[in-house]
Design a protein around this motif. Sequence first.
Motif, short mmCIF file in Angstrom:
data_model
loop_
_atom_site.label_atom_id
_atom_site.label_comp_id
_atom_site.label_asym_id
_atom_site.label_seq_id
_atom_site.Cartn_x
_atom_site.Cartn_y
_atom_site.Cartn_z
N SER A 80 39.18 40.89 19.76
CA SER A 80 39.56 39.50 19.52
C SER A 80 39.82 38.87 20.89
CB SER A 80 40.83 39.45 18.65
OG SER A 80 41.89 40.13 19.29
N PRO A 81 40.01 37.54 20.96
CA PRO A 81 40.37 36.95 22.25
C PRO A 81 41.55 37.69 22.86
CG PRO A 81 39.91 35.23 20.65
CD PRO A 81 39.90 36.53 19.89
N LEU A 82 41.40 38.11 24.09
CA LEU A 82 42.31 39.09 24.67
C LEU A 82 42.93 38.58 25.97
CD1 LEU A 82 43.21 42.14 24.32
CD2 LEU A 82 41.28 42.71 25.79
N ARG A 83 44.24 38.77 26.07
CA ARG A 83 44.96 38.52 27.32
C ARG A 83 45.56 39.85 27.76
NH1 ARG A 83 47.61 33.44 28.56
NH2 ARG A 83 49.50 34.67 28.92
N CYS A 84 45.22 40.27 28.98
CA CYS A 84 45.71 41.54 29.50
C CYS A 84 46.25 41.38 30.92
CB CYS A 84 44.57 42.56 29.57
SG CYS A 84 44.20 43.39 28.03
#
Length: 218
Positions: A80-84
């Motif tokens: 899914s749209p990912l922030r890391c």
Amino acid sequence: MGEGDALFARFGRTFEPGEVLFREDEPGNTMFVIQQGQVRITKATRDGTKTLAILGPGEFFGEMAILNSKPRNATAEALSPLRCLVIDARTFGQMVVSNAEIAVRMITKLARRLDSANALIEVLMHRDPKARVILGLSRQAEMIGEERDDGSVWVPITRTDLAAEIGLSEEETEDVLVRLRRLRIVEGGDDGFVVGDVQRLQEFLEFLEMRERFGDGN
């Protein structure tokens, strides 16, 4: 700016669904901490691609390439749209040395990772598809489940990913899920499952095992 935003401004990256963060056997010197979204960890086997885990916010991965200086032992893909947060070996070392809490959290999560691996081995040792599905759902509920106000647990894993993780075909997995839905133990399946009562799920497995032990495995 909150602590999470400040960290993202310094170390953050975003990824689109389907984007590969790293591939098995590639060299690597960074680890990842999920702030938002989900990641699928897979490994190539003789029988095809095996899903090892679905990770969500707060989980980290890729740390073994830093700890043992070996190539990546799995592939990581955004679901899914990912922030890391992307942390290199030097920064990771500085964080561990300067902050004992980070070191303790790392040790705790590595211990949980080992427990999870042992639980997956237990799942895969079962020949009975019903046991595999129930144990697999229970494992995912513990790992990434989100408890709701009514006491049920939302498990954000698709039928396809669940089937891949427990080593069954989608058809075999769906056959068991149909039965669990009929008994109102589980709902959903398109983008995740609602487990009304995880304890009841485990009790149903015990019931099935007792029936099988006494000669009625239907």
